[in-house]
Design an enzyme around this catalytic site. Structure first.
Site, PDB file in Angstrom:
ATOM      1  N   GLU A 143       4.238  -1.099  -9.354  1.00 30.60           N
ATOM      2  CA  GLU A 143       4.379   0.459  -8.479  1.00 30.60           C
ATOM      3  C   GLU A 143       6.038   0.571  -8.431  1.00 30.60           C
ATOM      4  O   GLU A 143       6.498  -0.105  -7.602  1.00 30.60           O
ATOM      5  CB  GLU A 143       3.987  -0.130  -7.006  1.00 30.60           C
ATOM      6  CG  GLU A 143       2.429  -0.408  -6.916  1.00 30.60           C
ATOM      7  CD  GLU A 143       2.036   0.051  -5.332  1.00 30.60           C
ATOM      8  OE1 GLU A 143       0.955   0.391  -5.246  1.00 30.60           O
ATOM      9  OE2 GLU A 143       2.655  -0.228  -4.649  1.00 30.60           O
ATOM     10  N   HIS A 167       3.907  -6.625  -1.742  1.00 34.22           N
ATOM     11  CA  HIS A 167       4.103  -5.109  -1.669  1.00 34.22           C
ATOM     12  C   HIS A 167       5.584  -4.540  -1.508  1.00 34.22           C
ATOM     13  O   HIS A 167       6.411  -5.305  -0.838  1.00 34.22           O
ATOM     14  CB  HIS A 167       3.203  -4.558  -0.790  1.00 34.22           C
ATOM     15  CG  HIS A 167       2.989  -3.038  -0.900  1.00 34.22           C
ATOM     16  ND1 HIS A 167       4.072  -2.378  -0.331  1.00 34.22           N
ATOM     17  CD2 HIS A 167       2.021  -2.363  -1.278  1.00 34.22           C
ATOM     18  CE1 HIS A 167       3.450  -0.850  -0.794  1.00 34.22           C
ATOM     19  NE2 HIS A 167       2.272  -1.178  -1.242  1.00 34.22           N
TER      20      HIS A 167
HETATM   21  O1  G3P Z   1      -0.146   0.223  -2.076  1.00 32.45           O
HETATM   22  C1  G3P Z   1      -0.311   1.479  -2.530  1.00 32.45           C
HETATM   23  C2  G3P Z   1       0.993   2.223  -2.807  1.00 32.45           C
HETATM   24  O2  G3P Z   1       2.253   1.487  -2.347  1.00 32.45           O
HETATM   25  C3  G3P Z   1       0.890   3.423  -3.301  1.00 32.45           C
HETATM   26  O3  G3P Z   1       1.159   4.340  -2.248  1.00 32.45           O
HETATM   27  O4  G3P Z   1       0.884   6.082  -1.100  1.00 32.45           O
HETATM   28  O5  G3P Z   1       1.553   6.226  -3.202  1.00 32.45           O
HETATM   29  O6  G3P Z   1      -0.668   5.572  -2.993  1.00 32.45           O
HETATM   30  P1  G3P Z   1       0.640   5.724  -2.345  1.00 32.45           P
END
Ligand code: G3P
Length: 234
Positions: free
Chosen positions: A151, A103
């Site tokens: 992400e 992550h």
């Molecule tokens: O692991 C999920 C993540 O990093 C996204 O975080 O708070 O933007 O949904 P968020």
């Protein structure tokens, strides 16, 4: 109470994966409450919802709910002299079916990612590796994880959804990963808080979403989960 179908107790796609991170709202008993809400939302919406609690809470939660439970991180070690590490076997013993790997808040080198996928797979864990760019997704796909979650770190926790702000990153990741290994699933995450964000992600080819603050920090986490889960099947 009606029991959950296999589709919800075992991992299936489309997948809503809720990362509990290290938020105060998801530590200990409150984590159990949110995991139970996720179980209820999975049952009512017939969508697979998995949770990734903090390491110290994994067994507590895995023993209490029937939905899939993920570790947020495991180390590429086995049994033995590995003080402070989390072995994949320990995660399995605690009741996990899968693990996040690398992550962006627990980033690993490509070399360590490869080793961790190998060790976690040997232990029987589903592996969801996080990556920040299309090129990194492509590189990681070669190691054959179960799934890659793209992400962009700058959108994490902002409420600005990746599927709207950077659609090319989602569709690019899907294309790149499938070119390397068609069987690797692609999820996306960062800033997802609404059903429409999920719909956009699915339209771009994502097979699920990874979310955290949109649920954990929501005034009504159950309602937030239901909105995301119900959009998953669109
Ligand atoms: O692991 C999920 C993540 O990093 C996204 O975080 O708070 O933007 O949904 P968020």
């Amino acid at each position: 109470m009606e029991s959950l179908s296999d589709e919800m107790t075992q991992l299936s796609f489309p997948l809503l994966l809720i990362n509990f991170k290290a938020y105060r709202e998801t530590l200990g008993r409150p984590a159990l409450k949110i995991a139970s809400m996720a179980e209820r939302a999975a049952r009512e919406n017939e969508v697979c919802i998995a949770v990734a609690p903090q390491a110290v809470d994994l067994r507590l939660i895995a023993e209490a709910v029937e939905i899939p439970v993920f570790a947020q991180h495991v180390d590429p070690v086995g049994y033995g002299r590995y003080t402070g590490h989390i072995s994949p076997e320990a995660a399995v013993d605690a009741g996990c079916v899968g693990t996040l790997i690398s992550h962006s808040e627990r980033r690993l080198t490509l070399e360590l990612i490869e080793k961790t996928i190998e060790r976690a797979s040997e232990a029987g864990l589903t592996t969801v590796v996080c990556a920040d760019t299309v090129e990194r997704c492509r590189a990681i796909a070669a190691y054959a994880p179960s799934a890659i979650a793209v992400e962009p770190p700058e959108l994490i926790g902002t409420g600005i959804p990746v599927s709207k702000a950077k659609p090319e990153v989602v569709s690019g990741a899907v294309k790149a990963v499938k070119e390397v290994k068609a069987e690797v699933r692609v999820l996306c995450g960062a800033g997802i808080t609404r059903g429409v964000d999920v719909e956009a992600a699915v339209t771009l080819g994502a097979e699920g979403v990874l979310v955290a603050s949109g649920v954990v920090k929501a005034p009504d986490p159950y309602r937030a989960m239901v909105e995301l889960a119900s959009a998953m099947r669109t």
